[in-house]
Design an enzyme around this catalytic site. Sequence first.
Site, short mmCIF file in Angstrom:
data_model
loop_
_atom_site.label_atom_id
_atom_site.label_comp_id
_atom_site.label_asym_id
_atom_site.label_seq_id
_atom_site.Cartn_x
_atom_site.Cartn_y
_atom_site.Cartn_z
CG HIS A 122 -1.91 0.92 1.44
ND1 HIS A 122 -1.70 2.23 1.79
CD2 HIS A 122 -3.26 0.78 1.31
CE1 HIS A 122 -2.88 2.85 1.87
NE2 HIS A 122 -3.83 1.98 1.58
CG ASP A 199 0.30 -2.36 6.31
OD1 ASP A 199 -0.73 -2.57 6.98
OD2 ASP A 199 0.33 -1.64 5.30
CE LYS A 225 -8.15 -0.38 5.61
NZ LYS A 225 -6.92 -0.39 4.85
CB CYS A 363 -3.62 3.14 -1.63
SG CYS A 363 -4.78 4.44 -1.25
#
Length: 405
Positions: A122, A199, A225, A363
């Site tokens: 990302h 991540d 999320k 992204c």
Amino acid sequence: MAFNVDHIRKDFPILSREVNGHPLVYLDNAATSQKPQVVIDCIVDYYSNYNANIHRGVHTLSQEATDKYEEARTTIQTHFNAEFSREIIFTSGTTHGINLVANGFSSLLTEGDEIIVSALEHHSNIVPWQMLCERTGALLKVIPMDETGVLQLSAYKEILSEKTKLVFVNHISNALGTINPVKEIIELAHDVDAAVLIDGAQATSHIKVDVQALDADFYVTSAHKMCGPTGVGMLYGKEIWLNKLPPYQGGGEMIKEVSFEKTTYAGLPHKFEAGTPNICGGIAFGAAIKYLNSIGFNAIKKQEERLLQYATKELLKIEGLKIYGTGAEKTSVISFNIEGIHPYDIGTIVDKLGIAVRTGHHCAQPVMDFFKIPGTVRASFAFYNSKEEVNSLVAAVKRAKLMLQ
Ligand SMILES: *Cc1c(COP(=O)(O)O)cnc(C)c1O
């Protein structure tokens, strides 16, 4: 209790609304999840009953808010199996956590050092590292992927060396859904004494992550999320690493003593938590984690796998439809295009039918460049999605294809 999707859908008030005259079919869960009533109630309860600043006041409300906030930290610690609660730093989200670590490493890297990212990242896990390289003279190297969207570990082994100081990889790709072999990536990095940041923004809603079992040095994610609110997230860091990093921002809460001659910093976790945090958000993050655990991550995984398999099978029946990201290990994300049609046009037509999907580069422009496409349509499923919703998606995509070709 057996998993019953109709029952679970009732926990999410938004799922009963209509969009453009059709029942909402929300398939943009990789961008953000919907919120169950218990999380919404938790937010209302905070502002209705005990809103106060934390860690500062002797008064009752402040004490109550502080207790709940710290309780949420412990909930997060337990969930991710961190050794100490002080290893959990509240952030505003994944992006903040990554920037905090990247900034901290400015003082630990020198020219000639190398840092490694993956081709699947990302933007928020690329740009901060590029900025770090500019500041320090370190070199950025990239783990390539193959045509199925799977990272090539053999190439990773080749670029790893004594010069490698840091490795940054996402646990699960938001653009393709590929689950990366992070345990192996971490092990190999540790062989050359490099630190690893994972991540986890796309992983923590799908799987129960154990940071100690992974042996991650840093792990970041966002509450929004995982059925929690926006504007809050967590950075897990091993205590020895967090102690090595300087504070990210100066301000209230993060100091021990301040004078104009010298300021000493607070211990963990407060050293990294300058200013008034998102108190309500942190508490609601804890509520979201409790909610997910009440459903159970095994049940979540089963339902999402069912949806992924069914949707993949049905979508592939559409002529000219191509799915990007076909590795064996993937979560419930389907990134696709139909030959000759722009993804944006498909997204617009299915929205008219009440279906929310993502279109664009997600992204992750380097991933799109790899496949030589401007973007994809991305349908991402959560455990509260149903088989009927998959049918609605497939019917809508077929209709879009008829209209656009
Ligand atoms: C969503 C996402 C991010 C960014 O998260 P924010 O909450 O916007 O900070 C980073 N990485 C991945 C893989 C993501 O899916």
